[in-house]
Design a protein around this motif. Structure first.
Motif, PDB file in Angstrom:
ATOM      1  N   UNK A   1      26.340  51.668   2.008  1.00 28.06           N
ATOM      2  CA  UNK A   1      27.425  52.424   1.404  1.00 28.06           C
ATOM      3  C   UNK A   1      27.932  53.422   2.439  1.00 28.06           C
ATOM      4  N   UNK A   2      29.240  53.718   2.452  1.00 27.02           N
ATOM      5  CA  UNK A   2      29.773  54.681   3.434  1.00 27.02           C
ATOM      6  C   UNK A   2      29.028  56.015   3.444  1.00 27.02           C
ATOM      7  N   UNK A   3      28.569  56.466   2.285  1.00 27.35           N
ATOM      8  CA  UNK A   3      27.866  57.757   2.222  1.00 27.35           C
ATOM      9  C   UNK A   3      26.530  57.732   2.963  1.00 27.35           C
ATOM     10  N   UNK A   4      26.008  56.548   3.246  1.00 31.04           N
ATOM     11  CA  UNK A   4      24.736  56.427   3.956  1.00 31.04           C
ATOM     12  C   UNK A   4      24.901  56.570   5.465  1.00 31.04           C
ATOM     13  N   UNK A   5      26.123  56.635   5.948  1.00 33.60           N
ATOM     14  CA  UNK A   5      26.376  56.702   7.386  1.00 33.60           C
ATOM     15  C   UNK A   5      26.547  58.154   7.800  1.00 33.60           C
ATOM     16  N   UNK A   6      25.626  58.620   8.617  1.00 31.65           N
ATOM     17  CA  UNK A   6      25.667  59.977   9.151  1.00 31.65           C
ATOM     18  C   UNK A   6      26.243  59.945  10.556  1.00 31.65           C
ATOM     19  N   UNK A   7      27.000  60.970  10.959  1.00 35.02           N
ATOM     20  CA  UNK A   7      27.540  60.978  12.327  1.00 35.02           C
ATOM     21  C   UNK A   7      26.468  61.047  13.404  1.00 35.02           C
ATOM     22  N   UNK A   8      25.257  61.425  13.030  1.00 34.27           N
ATOM     23  CA  UNK A   8      24.178  61.528  14.024  1.00 34.27           C
ATOM     24  C   UNK A   8      23.199  60.357  13.984  1.00 34.27           C
ATOM     25  N   UNK A   9      23.352  59.445  13.039  1.00 33.38           N
ATOM     26  CA  UNK A   9      22.430  58.313  12.924  1.00 33.38           C
ATOM     27  C   UNK A   9      22.671  57.303  14.043  1.00 33.38           C
TER      28      UNK A   9
ATOM     29  N   UNK B   1      23.377  54.008  15.500  1.00 36.31           N
ATOM     30  CA  UNK B   1      24.060  52.876  14.877  1.00 36.31           C
ATOM     31  C   UNK B   1      23.248  51.586  14.958  1.00 36.31           C
ATOM     32  N   UNK B   2      22.429  51.441  15.977  1.00 40.71           N
ATOM     33  CA  UNK B   2      21.647  50.216  16.146  1.00 40.71           C
ATOM     34  C   UNK B   2      20.272  50.369  15.486  1.00 40.71           C
ATOM     35  N   UNK B   3      19.516  51.363  15.900  1.00 42.08           N
ATOM     36  CA  UNK B   3      18.132  51.522  15.439  1.00 42.08           C
ATOM     37  C   UNK B   3      18.031  51.927  13.977  1.00 42.08           C
ATOM     38  N   UNK B   4      18.899  52.795  13.516  1.00 41.85           N
ATOM     39  CA  UNK B   4      18.793  53.317  12.148  1.00 41.85           C
ATOM     40  C   UNK B   4      19.697  52.546  11.176  1.00 41.85           C
ATOM     41  N   UNK B   5      20.950  52.318  11.572  1.00 39.24           N
ATOM     42  CA  UNK B   5      21.900  51.667  10.654  1.00 39.24           C
ATOM     43  C   UNK B   5      21.844  50.149  10.750  1.00 39.24           C
ATOM     44  N   UNK B   6      21.183  49.614  11.764  1.00 34.11           N
ATOM     45  CA  UNK B   6      20.976  48.171  11.857  1.00 34.11           C
ATOM     46  C   UNK B   6      22.159  47.374  12.363  1.00 34.11           C
ATOM     47  N   UNK B   7      23.042  48.013  13.118  1.00 34.37           N
ATOM     48  CA  UNK B   7      24.188  47.299  13.688  1.00 34.37           C
ATOM     49  C   UNK B   7      23.680  46.221  14.639  1.00 34.37           C
ATOM     50  N   UNK B   8      23.980  44.948  14.331  1.00 37.20           N
ATOM     51  CA  UNK B   8      23.526  43.876  15.221  1.00 37.20           C
ATOM     52  C   UNK B   8      24.617  43.529  16.238  1.00 37.20           C
ATOM     53  N   UNK B   9      24.335  42.581  17.120  1.00 37.65           N
ATOM     54  CA  UNK B   9      25.258  42.292  18.220  1.00 37.65           C
ATOM     55  C   UNK B   9      26.614  41.780  17.732  1.00 37.65           C
ATOM     56  N   UNK B  10      26.635  40.925  16.728  1.00 35.24           N
ATOM     57  CA  UNK B  10      27.917  40.435  16.216  1.00 35.24           C
ATOM     58  C   UNK B  10      28.701  41.545  15.519  1.00 35.24           C
ATOM     59  N   UNK B  11      27.987  42.369  14.771  1.00 41.04           N
ATOM     60  CA  UNK B  11      28.646  43.498  14.111  1.00 41.04           C
ATOM     61  C   UNK B  11      29.158  44.500  15.148  1.00 41.04           C
TER      62      UNK B  11
END
Length: 88
Positions: free
Chosen positions: A24-32, A34-44
């Protein structure tokens, strides 16, 4: 707590769109991270970078981008600001 800039807010909206299937957008913090915590993979990450180029009408330097640039929304927003500044 550091305030979120307009650039960071726009970057978070693009990231939220890319990660909308998992977060959810509310789960995204400006300090998190993006890869390790939010799980952004290579395609994303590719989708995110292309959408950032469209959102800000900039060209990113893909050859010189690294995972460090995706450390957080704040870190990546600094790269966006640098790309928006006129060349000297």
């Amino acid at each position: 707590m550091q305030e979120t800039t307009d650039i960071e807010t726009r970057v978070m909206k693009v990231l939220a769109d890319v990660l909308s299937r998992r977060l959810e957008p509310a789960q995204i913090s400006p300090d998190a991270d993006m890869v390790a915590v939010l799980g952004l993979d290579s395609l994303e990450a590719i989708e995110f970078l292309l959408k950032i180029e469209d959102e800000f009408d900039i060209e990113l330097d893909f050859e010189n981008l690294s995972l460090q640039h995706l450390d957080s929304v704040r870190t990546f927003s600094a790269e966006v600001v640098a790309r928006q500044e006129p060349s000297r």
